[in-house]
Design a protein around this motif. Structure first.
Motif, short mmCIF file in Angstrom:
data_model
loop_
_atom_site.label_atom_id
_atom_site.label_comp_id
_atom_site.label_asym_id
_atom_site.label_seq_id
_atom_site.Cartn_x
_atom_site.Cartn_y
_atom_site.Cartn_z
N ASP A 208 -35.31 -69.45 -15.62
CA ASP A 208 -36.56 -68.91 -15.08
C ASP A 208 -37.37 -70.06 -14.51
O ASP A 208 -37.60 -71.07 -15.19
CB ASP A 208 -37.34 -68.21 -16.19
N PRO A 209 -37.82 -69.99 -13.25
CA PRO A 209 -38.54 -71.11 -12.64
C PRO A 209 -39.78 -71.52 -13.43
O PRO A 209 -40.09 -72.73 -13.52
CB PRO A 209 -38.91 -70.59 -11.25
N VAL A 210 -40.49 -70.57 -14.01
CA VAL A 210 -41.73 -70.92 -14.73
C VAL A 210 -41.42 -71.70 -16.00
O VAL A 210 -42.07 -72.71 -16.30
CB VAL A 210 -42.52 -69.63 -15.05
N THR A 211 -40.42 -71.26 -16.78
CA THR A 211 -40.09 -71.97 -18.01
C THR A 211 -39.45 -73.32 -17.71
O THR A 211 -39.65 -74.29 -18.45
CB THR A 211 -39.16 -71.13 -18.90
N LYS A 212 -38.68 -73.42 -16.62
CA LYS A 212 -38.12 -74.72 -16.24
C LYS A 212 -39.24 -75.70 -15.91
O LYS A 212 -39.23 -76.86 -16.34
CB LYS A 212 -37.18 -74.57 -15.04
N GLU A 213 -40.23 -75.27 -15.16
CA GLU A 213 -41.32 -76.15 -14.79
C GLU A 213 -42.12 -76.56 -16.03
O GLU A 213 -42.53 -77.73 -16.15
CB GLU A 213 -42.23 -75.46 -13.78
N ALA A 214 -42.31 -75.64 -16.96
CA ALA A 214 -43.04 -75.98 -18.19
C ALA A 214 -42.26 -77.01 -19.00
O ALA A 214 -42.86 -77.94 -19.57
CB ALA A 214 -43.27 -74.71 -19.01
N ALA A 215 -40.95 -76.86 -19.05
CA ALA A 215 -40.13 -77.83 -19.79
C ALA A 215 -40.19 -79.20 -19.13
O ALA A 215 -40.31 -80.23 -19.81
CB ALA A 215 -38.68 -77.34 -19.86
N TRP A 216 -40.13 -79.22 -17.81
CA TRP A 216 -40.20 -80.49 -17.09
C TRP A 216 -41.54 -81.19 -17.34
O TRP A 216 -41.58 -82.40 -17.60
CB TRP A 216 -39.98 -80.28 -15.61
N HIS A 217 -42.61 -80.43 -17.28
CA HIS A 217 -43.93 -81.02 -17.51
C HIS A 217 -44.04 -81.55 -18.94
O HIS A 217 -44.64 -82.61 -19.16
CB HIS A 217 -45.02 -79.98 -17.25
N ALA A 218 -43.48 -80.82 -19.91
CA ALA A 218 -43.53 -81.30 -21.29
C ALA A 218 -42.82 -82.63 -21.44
O ALA A 218 -43.28 -83.52 -22.17
CB ALA A 218 -42.92 -80.26 -22.23
#
Length: 837
Positions: A720-730
């Motif tokens: 999911d693009p949103v969860t991938k971006e959240a993981a990257w930011h973390a």
């Protein structure tokens, strides 16, 4: 931050004799900082300038011989000192930062119960994160320490700890230590759950956090039995008695290494306190680590390297002794099979990369502490242990141990070099040990030994002959094992033990009897070399591998197949076909685990092309179903568990996994424990067959630290693009993640099934990894370069960007080394893809 160079360390060692440290730590000053007060007693041999290292949050006071020094003179981590000849006393008081990266004083709050635990990792140059220090291994001193902690905590250290004063004050005093290097000084504090005993007149204990207490108690008998047996075995073979006053083993959270050999207080990663089912081979591995760290009490702690170019003197020796002593002293007699199939390849792989180095680098080659950290790799551990095993075979165990005991006697509580070690061995052997060391320890690279066994002339079989070639290797003593001519009854003939000289040539061996069906070099795995089989022997191996009676023989053959795949000489599908044919008949858990691990990760995810990957996963799935069918209703729990783990990670559709999760068990077992449940949920996340709500529900079920890591891994794996971006930011947008949570998130992020979704992150990976490595230090640099690497993008563009990063971006040494190795593996995968057409 400046790192200590070899030249600086030698200069300071010529100037100083360090006698004693007095350390006082106050651990009651909040969540961010602790107070560290250090008094160092030392002597300057003559007048001169030097420095002491310290990495404080705030430096409060410095006094040299009672005279205040200006704290503002601290330059990064160095406090300059101008000394006159004679004795000195340096007093330093500072506030120090707690760590979330496993370096210095690591602070962890257990999500299961809210309790907080602290422990130190002062390895190489991290003592200065805890106390002011002349931070190099050859300035040994004794240590007196006191610690103030919350009243309900227990404090542990290198020597026996006792409470002093009223209990409400939380004051602890640690007995004066023997002379130690700074990187061995250790503390652990928290509301530990402890199991105490006594052995050989010494206090022994196990410690873990309270939430793991039931699991430690369940295994305490086994852990203490292994500890006692290994302790007694070392006392049988070493003349020098155990050199410290107690033996504590603390299983600590978020530990970067497998374990650390702090004298009197060995720290282990607390994954060794098993919450879920494990195989007997995994218990054997834990036992080996116990034996490995105990070996360090003599080789490393009693006698310590002078500088980091001799790290192999610590690690190779402990690695060899860990496997050998565990086999000698406990029920785990199959250690060398596990070493062959699961550990030795670490050395082979490292030794074929551009970053390879000799087991013992030449004096001056390890220029500073940053480069020293890079050498804790498969060469210093697995290759070095292989070399020592071959040395013991060559010298004989009696002469080897005589040399070791001479080394301990001559250098006890001091420092020594490779030359000292070789001299001690040479004094007790008629063999030319210095020449052996020059060939095996001062060179790099892996030899490939190839037999040439011509077919018999028709019509009569007659006698047979064999030669062996290698490209100018060091001398090998290697067994050659012929097996009879019936490929269905491969009972081995008597092995031939041969010395292969350094010119790479052996005379033709003319041997009586018919040509055997299988001729195997390095049977018994006593030397360090890749081996090849002649064509007829390879045909026999492919049809009869599982019928060979000795598991070490089978391990050598599986390693030969593994190396051929990596060298693009054997198709990945052919390896999978061999596994499919033979693993259902394999009884050795170590071999089954090793072959399946290579097949599932290296072959299915890297060496197989995207087009062929579904077929590879299908082969693995069918193989594991065969294993489950064969072991149903038996006591082969380890084989079943290994098959279930691989089935979970190889699933391409969710239905079976969802059924297991709903039932809470695999049909006919095993029941789903926390590890298996998180494994299933992670695979469902990759397949897009679960949700964040499901992950949160599982975390509610298992709110432990391991559960937190499992949830982070699962969230990052969702397509999911949103969860991938959240993981990257973390991972890269802040500094909140601990070392373990960063690793878990990175492991979940990159998935072969999600290449299209992940490709845009290639543009961001290299600059973001360089930035986080520079900002957060070596431990996070290793995680970013290892688990954070875009390993699923096996293409020229990833390779080009990586090479550009190494060329232009100036990554930290720890990240540079990881990227160098990852890019070499990427080139290898591309070559294997090309060989498949």
């Amino acid at each position: 931050m400046p790192v200590l160079t070899c030249d600086e360390a030698q200069t300071r060692a010529r100037l100083l004799d360090v006698h004693r440290y007095e350390i006082d730590l106050d651990l009651t000053r909040g969540d961010e900082h602790f107070r560290s007060t250090t008094v160092i007693h030392f002597t300057a041999r003559n007048s001169g300038d030097t420095f002491v290292e310290l990495k404080p949050a705030t430096l409060h006071t410095v006094r040299l011989d009672g005279t205040p020094l200006d704290p503002a003179t601290l330059d990064d981590n160095r406090l300059p000192l101008t000394l006159t000849a004679g004795p000195h006393e340096l007093h330093v008081e500072a506030d120090m930062r707690y760590s979330r990266t496993g370096e210095g004083m690591h602070r962890f709050t257990d999500p299961a119960d809210g309790e907080t635990y602290l422990y130190t990792q002062t390895f190489i140059d991290d003592a200065q994160r805890v106390f002011a220090a002349f931070d190099q291994p050859d300035l040994k001193a004794v240590y007196d320490a006191t610690v103030t902690a919350p009243p309900h905590w227990t404090v542990l250290g290198n020597a026996r700890a006792t409470r002093v004063g009223p209990p409400a004050q939380g004051r602890w005093h640690l007995a004066t230590t023997k002379p130690l290097s700074t990187y061995f000084v250790a503390f652990a504090a928290g509301p530990w759950h402890s199991v105490h005993t006594e052995h050989a007149g010494l206090p022994f204990a196990l410690h873990c956090r309270r939430s793991l207490a039931p699991h430690l108690d369940a295994d305490a008998g086994e852990l203490l039995d292994i500890t006692r047996r290994c302790f007694d075995r070392y006392h049988e073979i070493f003349d020098e008695p155990y050199p410290f006053d107690s033996y504590d083993q603390a299983f600590v959270p978020e530990f970067n290494a497998g374990a650390m050999e702090n004298p009197g207080l060995v720290t282990f990663r607390d994954e060794f306190v098993y919450r879920s089912a494990v195989t007997d081979t995994e218990r054997q591995t834990r036992g080996m680590v116990i034996a490995h760290e105990m070996a360090h009490m003599w080789f490393g702690d009693l006698v310590t390297l002078r500088w980091w170019d001799d790290i192999w003197l610590n690690e190779s020796f402990a690695e060899y002794m860990g496997y050998q002593v565990l086999a000698d002293a406990t029920r785990f007699t199959g250690t060398w099979t596990d070493f062959a199939i699961a550990r030795k390849s670490w050395g082979y792989d490292a030794d074929q990369r551009p970053s390879t180095h000799p087991v013992a680098p030449a004096p001056g080659a390890v220029t500073d502490t940053a480069s020293a950290l890079l050498n804790f790799d498969g060469i210093s551990y697995a290759k070095g242990a292989s070399a020592l095993r071959q040395l013991v075979t060559w010298l004989g165990e009696k002469d080897f141990l005589a040399g070791i005991n001479d080394h301990f006697s001559r250098h006890r509580f001091g420092n020594a070099t490779l030359a000292d070690f070789i001299d001690s061995l040479d004094r007790h052997s008629s063999r030319d040990v210095p020449t052996w060391a020059a060939h095996w320890l001062r060179t790099s690279g892996v030899d490939t030994l190839t037999p040439h066994t011509p077919p018999p002339p028709p019509p009569a079989p007659g006698d047979w002959s064999s030669t062996t070639t290698a490209p100018a290797p060091p001398p090998h003593r290697r067994p050659l094992r012929p097996h009879p001519d019936d490929p269905h009854a491969l009972t081995p003939r008597t092995p031939l033990t041969l010395d292969l000289p350094a010119d790479g040539h052996t005379p033709v061996l003319d041997l009586p009897g018919p040509r055997p069906a299988l001729v195997l070099l390095n049977d018994g795995d006593l030397t360090y070399a890749k081996v090849r089989l002649d064509p007829d022997s390879w045909t026999t191996a492919l049809t009869s591998l599982s019928s060979l009676p000795d598991p070490l023989t089978r391990a050598v053959l599986w390693n030969a197949a593994r190396d051929m795949v990596r060298d693009a000489e054997l198709a990945p599908a052919a390896y999978l076909d061999a596994a499919r044919a033979h693993l259902p008949h394999e009884n050795d858990i170590a071999i089954t685990q090793g072959v399946l691990a290579f097949a599932r990760t290296a072959i299915a995810d890297h060496y197989t092309t995207a087009k062929d990957r579904p077929a590879a996963l299908a082969t693995l799935t069918d193989l594991c179903h065969d294993l489950l069918t064969r072991t149903e209703g038996t006591d082969a729990h380890g084989l079943r568990l290994t098959a279930v783990r691989t089935l979970i990670s190889s699933a391409t559709t969710p239905t079976t996994l969802q059924d297991w999760l709903a039932a809470g068990t695999v049909p006919a077992g095993p029941a789903l424990d926390p590890e298996l449940r998180w494994g299933i949920l992670a695979r469902l996340a990759v397949l897009g067959a679960t949700t964040t709500a499901d992950i949160d529900a599982e975390l509610t079920r298992d709110p432990s630290a391991t559960g937190q890591e499992g949830a982070a891994r699962c969230r990052a794996a969702l397509p999911d693009p949103v969860t991938k971006e959240a993981a990257w930011h973390a991972m890269y947008g802040g500094d909140d993640l601990s070392n373990y949570l960063f690793t878990a998130t990175a492991q979940g992020f990159w998935q072969p099934e999600q290449t299209d979704l992940l490709r845009p992150y290639l543009d961001r990976y290299y600059p973001d990894a360089v930035a986080v490595a520079a900002r957060r230090g070596p431990a996070l640099a290793v995680a970013a370069g290892r688990d954070g690497f875009p390993r699923t993008l096996i293409d020229e563009e990833n390779l080009r960007r990586g090479e550009q990063c190494l060329r232009d971006a100036d990554p930290t040494p720890a990240l540079r080394r990881r990227l160098t190795d990852q890019l070499d593996d990427l080139r290898r995968a591309l070559a294997i893809h090309a060989a498949q057409g």
